[in-house]
Every structure is written in structure tokens, then in C-alpha cells.
Scaffold this motif. Sequence first.
Motif, PDB file in Angstrom:
ATOM      1  N   ALA A  92       0.830  -1.208   0.000  1.00 41.05           N
ATOM      2  CA  ALA A  92       0.000   0.000   0.000  1.00 41.05           C
ATOM      3  C   ALA A  92       0.861   1.253   0.000  1.00 41.05           C
ATOM      4  N   ASN A  93       1.907   1.232   0.780  1.00 45.69           N
ATOM      5  CA  ASN A  93       2.754   2.417   0.833  1.00 45.69           C
ATOM      6  C   ASN A  93       3.408   2.703  -0.515  1.00 45.69           C
ATOM      7  N   GLN A  97       2.295   5.951  -2.809  1.00 44.25           N
ATOM      8  CA  GLN A  97       3.366   6.886  -3.098  1.00 44.25           C
ATOM      9  C   GLN A  97       3.496   7.137  -4.599  1.00 44.25           C
ATOM     10  N   GLU A  98       3.191   6.147  -5.361  1.00 38.91           N
ATOM     11  CA  GLU A  98       3.267   6.272  -6.818  1.00 38.91           C
ATOM     12  C   GLU A  98       1.928   6.741  -7.385  1.00 38.91           C
TER      13      GLU A  98
ATOM     14  N   THR B 106      -2.793   4.964   2.706  1.00 39.32           N
ATOM     15  CA  THR B 106      -1.834   4.896   3.803  1.00 39.32           C
ATOM     16  C   THR B 106      -0.838   6.035   3.777  1.00 39.32           C
ATOM     17  N   HIS B 107      -0.661   6.587   2.605  1.00 40.09           N
ATOM     18  CA  HIS B 107       0.405   7.560   2.449  1.00 40.09           C
ATOM     19  C   HIS B 107      -0.040   8.929   2.939  1.00 40.09           C
ATOM     20  N   THR B 108       0.821   9.572   3.713  1.00 44.49           N
ATOM     21  CA  THR B 108       0.465  10.895   4.195  1.00 44.49           C
ATOM     22  C   THR B 108       1.358  11.918   3.525  1.00 44.49           C
ATOM     23  N   ALA B 113      -2.550  15.431   0.428  1.00 45.07           N
ATOM     24  CA  ALA B 113      -2.801  15.496  -1.015  1.00 45.07           C
ATOM     25  C   ALA B 113      -3.539  14.254  -1.502  1.00 45.07           C
ATOM     26  N   ASN B 114      -3.151  13.142  -0.952  1.00 42.64           N
ATOM     27  CA  ASN B 114      -3.746  11.883  -1.359  1.00 42.64           C
ATOM     28  C   ASN B 114      -5.242  11.849  -1.082  1.00 42.64           C
ATOM     29  N   LEU B 115      -5.573  12.186   0.132  1.00 40.94           N
ATOM     30  CA  LEU B 115      -6.977  12.190   0.526  1.00 40.94           C
ATOM     31  C   LEU B 115      -7.749  13.205  -0.314  1.00 40.94           C
TER      32      LEU B 115
END
Lengths: 345, 345
Positions: A92-93, A97-98, B106-108, B113-115
Motif C-alpha cells: 500500500a505504501n 506513493q506512486e 496509507t500515504h500521508t 494530497a492523497n486524501l
Amino acid sequence: MRKNSARRPTILDVAERAGVSKTVVSHALSGKRPVSEETRRRIFEAIADLGYQPHPLAQRLAGGRTGIIGFAYPLVTPRIANLEMKIIAGAANVLNQENYDFLLLTHTAPGHANLRRVVQSGLVDGVILLQVRMEDPRIDILRQADIPFVLFGRCADNTGLIYVDMDVEYAMRQCVAHLAELGHQYIVYFYQDDRGFGLVERALAGFASACDAYHLTSETLPCGISPEAGAAAILTLLEHHPRTTAVIFWTDIAAWGAYQALQERGIRVPEDLSLICFDRSTVDALGAFRPTAVDIRAEESSAQAARMLIALLNNEPLEATQVLIQPYFIAGESTAGAPTNPSRR
Amino acid sequence: MRKNSARRPTILDVAERAGVSKTVVSHALSGKRPVSEETRRRIFEAIADLGYQPHPLAQRLAGGRTGIIGFAYPLVTPRIANLEMKIIAGAANVLNQENYDFLLLTHTAPGHANLRRVVQSGLVDGVILLQVRMEDPRIDILRQADIPFVLFGRCADNTGLIYVDMDVEYAMRQCVAHLAELGHQYIVYFYQDDRGFGLVERALAGFASACDAYHLTSETLPCGISPEAGAAAILTLLEHHPRTTAVIFWTDIAAWGAYQALQERGIRVPEDLSLICFDRSTVDALGAFRPTAVDIRAEESSAQAARMLIALLNNEPLEATQVLIQPYFIAGESTAGAPTNPSRR
DNA sequence: CTGTTAGCGCTTTCAA
DNA sequence: TTGAAAGCGCTAACAG
């Protein structure tokens, strides 16, 4: 009908404001076609003025890709643990990230309805398959859907498949070699009592051939994955296989149960009995028991699978399509030279 | 150009095969308009024959739903553990079972930005927010996007918010009451050294007020979540707070580290020092240590959050919008009557 | 280097 | 009870 005020700007708004067509804006953004310096300046100005953000869904629908990757991982409640978490976080990470989205499919409906639905709907660009069985029906589903996928594990026949898997044969050889060097002659492998999974089967085969190579007398016994199962298994061993001087457990949790049971009976590890286990995630979290073990590098491996799938989707050449991760052998405190007099009761 | 053979069937294919228009198929599926019995039969037959699945992204773009739910859960590698896994599995299993897809974020990235991207694009129909802080900027993002969401946790101001959270004040009161009944007078709470999270803050407040209510002398000290941190913390305690007869740890892992350190120094638990911890997921997996603890019912709670979000999306009335889960108090083996002479060194 | 025009697959008016 | 057609916002031929 719609209020013009509260509408988010579209690519057309940008185009009009910059005095060009949608196409040029699209290409200025993607860089897939050259755009004159002057035009691109005006376009980006318009974008800034309007606070324009491309709409991912529309991009995806038009572009034929969703940017979502499915992770098919049956998560049966009683078994969820540290190791599973590492595997999920690893993938997931990397994906997040990508800028890929990570869709977790845990439910195993009969006929893999869930997986079917997801791939047939076109929701995901690719899939990572976990808990791979020697004969895995999900592979047909994915092939028929003509969707890229990577296995985290291996089948019996892996022709044309792309996978990341632990080199469990290698790991087993290391374990057995380690024990052989320490002079052990009678060893037992407590395999995970869950046949049909690639890893389980290969571990068994690897154990057998390694024992052959080192001329050891060996035995395999089934064992569950709980501490209780480990304890029960070791008691059976003491009773029925008294000459055993070393054991290999599939999971650290069962190994820990066995270790506890042995301590209660005054049997020392490693002086009286040596012990090795695969994966130390859980006991490591507590740091109470530092067994000799195989670090299966779960998080790295699933991250690797994710990277391979991304490469596949980008049509980048893969360095290797079938990757075996060499586990790390960790010399811990649970193995020692074979006792000269194994009858310890 | 495109090969007709390897194309996913669309709603148009279904319509043609059933001899109707796209419109009717759409309505047969959504039920938003009556369709004659005979027609609907033919449509579903065609759907089955073709293996048709609607494309979630197209559905959404045209004004519908995607059936995807986002789960915003920062997963920092070194912290991943059993508890996190339970939380994920709890929600994922419920959602997948209800034919919702589970998108794990999962990425912060800075600024979330992800959310942002995910909610603003409309990729997800709703969001479950984990690791909720007292002041949580993500809530504004979700509100502005006007997307339904449920918190797993609480903020400082929860007006209009929908949440599931542990009733940590209640849990603390139970712990303190238990210790008070056992005659303890001097107790210490090792709080998670990670301020700003709702749970952490409320646990501290709850501890203070419970100690007040029972007229106990108390102290709070920060403590990390590793066994090493627990061990270090308990040594500090012995040195600086020798009159302490009972301690409360935030995590079972730190508690275990402390327990080990105490054993090494010949300090008995619970005879010399009583100990309570929140959550037993990890030590329970190994079954080595059966502390008195608070079962925070993580898996149930996240499943509950998932169910609430589904109800919300279906416009079903919620029984309650703000749910506090009463943890289970587990009387274990790590608490006993206060020692008469607490100076044990 | 730029523009026109089909779609991507679906929902939803509007009209019959 | 059904259908035609207009989008949703974007990409990508194709044509200048």
C-alpha cells in the motif's frame, strides 16, 4: 440548472480563457505533444487563475486506466497478525506513493465473486494475488479478464506467470545446513497444516531434499499456527520422537508456544533441543524470544510485487518476471550443538 | 481497431442482446424506474450471459456512485501491528461483504494530497477516517468535498460529526476503580507520547478525573510503544516514584517490556506491582502474558464504523450518530492487592 | 504547432 | 413502460 458559481472549472474553461482548444490544454498538461512556449504560458496562467484541477475520474475513464490496483488477500479474522500487516503496508505504501490507489479485497465469496466483479468491471488496472495455491482458480479469472497481475507466491505451473515469492527451498537448505553443522542428526519439521498453498508445499519438498543432501534423519508433522498448537506439537514430539534434537517451525507463534511448553518441562532451548522458525514478526514485536529464524522479508517482498505491477502497467521492461526473494537467515539464541545424549526425560 | 473479442461488455451490449435500450438496462439495474417483468428477465439473462459488470467510474462520472469507500489510515512502517490489522480487517470484511470496495490510503503526503485527490475526484462514495486528532484538518477537506464520512475516533469539537470511538474515559474509570478496590493509593499512567490524538488526550483526562474521584495519588509519564520503551519507563518509575504500587500502560507491547524488566529485577507482578494495559492483541497472540487489560474491541468497532457509513450512503436512518464502544475490562493476572510495604528495593 | 471530433461507459432529462 | 439524446470531463485519433 447548475449554479455556475459553485462549479469546478473544467478543461474547457481553461481552454476558453487561454484562447485555445481543449486539446492543447490537455497536451500542455501531459506533455505528450509539444506546445509553443507562449501558448503554454497562457494556459498555465489560466489554470492558476481558475484553480483548475483535472478530474481524475474523467481522465481515467477517457484514458482507459483507473490507477487502482487490487490486492486480493483473504483475511480470516482469527489469523490476522503482524505478518499480514507488513505485507499490506509494504504494498500500500509503495502504491500510494506512486499515486496508485490500493483496493483491498478480503472477502472470499464462493467462486471469488468479489474478485470477478472487480476485474470485470474494469475498476482496477492490475491485481496482486496473495495466498497463492498450487492450483489457483483465480488465475483463470484474471487471465480471462486479460488484466495484468503479479503473484505474491507461486503455483505448481508458473509458465507465463509473473511472481515474487520467497525462496523457501533455499531457506530450508540454510536451516538444515545450520543444524547439520551443529551436529544434529534427527530433526523434525512442523509444517503448516494447510496443504495446497505453494509455500507450504515447497517448504515440505525443500525440507525433504535438504535433509537428504545432508543425510539427516527427518520427520514432518503437521502443526497449527497458534501457541497452543505449537505446545501440543512439541509434546507429541517428546513422546513419539525422543531422539529428535532439533525442530523447525513454520511460524514464530507456534514456535513460541513450543518454547514455553519446553521451559515448563525443564527442557532447555537450545541446550537440549534446538529450534528454528520462519518469520519472527510477532515475537520480534515483543522482543522476548530471539530464536534462530528465517526472515522472510515480507514487507520488502510485497513492495517489490507492487513495483513490478506498476512497471508492467507502464510497459516498462521488467528486470525479471519471476523473482525469488532470498530470505535472511538469522542466527538467534535457539540453536546450539546437538546434545550428546538426546534422551532428556 | 480494438479487438471485439477481448472487450469488456458494456451496457450497450446488454441492451442489444436484450433487445432494449441502454436506458431500460440502467433502470432495471438501479430500480429507479419500473421495468416490465418480461423485459427485466431478458435483461438479467443478457447480463448473466455476457458477464456484464457496470463500470464504477463511468457510473460516477455520469452522476452515480462508485461503491468504493476510502479508509484513510496512515501506516507508518515500524508501528504496524496486530491491532492495526484488526482494524483494517474489521472494516474491509464488512465492506467487501456488502459489495463495497475498500480503498486503503496509507500515504500521508503533506497537506493530505492523497486524501484530497481521492475525495475531490469522487472516486469514493464515503470515507472512514482513522487516527483522528483533536483538531483534524482532514475534516475540512471532507466537509468541503461534501462527502459522507465517519470517524474512527473523535475530535475536540464533534458537532455534526459521525463517529465510533472507544469510551476511553469509561475504560479508565474501570481501571482506576479496579486498582482502588485493591487498595492501591499511588498509581502511575504511562501515556502514549503522541499528543494531539483524541484517544491520547481523552485517556489522560479520564485518568486524572478517575483518580480524583477515587482520591488516589497519581502521576502521568510519557512512554513509547516498544518493549524497550516500556522497560525504560518502568525503571524510571522504580527510581523516581518508589511508592507507586500500580501502573497503567497504553499498549500491551510496552507493558510486556516493563513486565520483563521487572522480572529480571526480581520484582513480582502482581505481588509487588500491579499492572494494567490497553489492548492485548499482541500479547494475546503469543499467550505468554495475561495481564489485566482493557479490550478495546478494535475489530468490532471498525466494522461498526463501516456499517454506519454504509447506512449513511443508503440514506438509512442511523440508530446513533455518535457511538461510544464500551471496552471490556479483562481481569487478568497482573493485578492484585496493594503491597503493604511498597518499598521493594 | 493547433483544432475538430469521436469516443470512454454510464445516468438522466425529456419526449413518446 | 420505453427510447433518444444530451451530457459527465477528459484523451486521442485524425486532419490541418
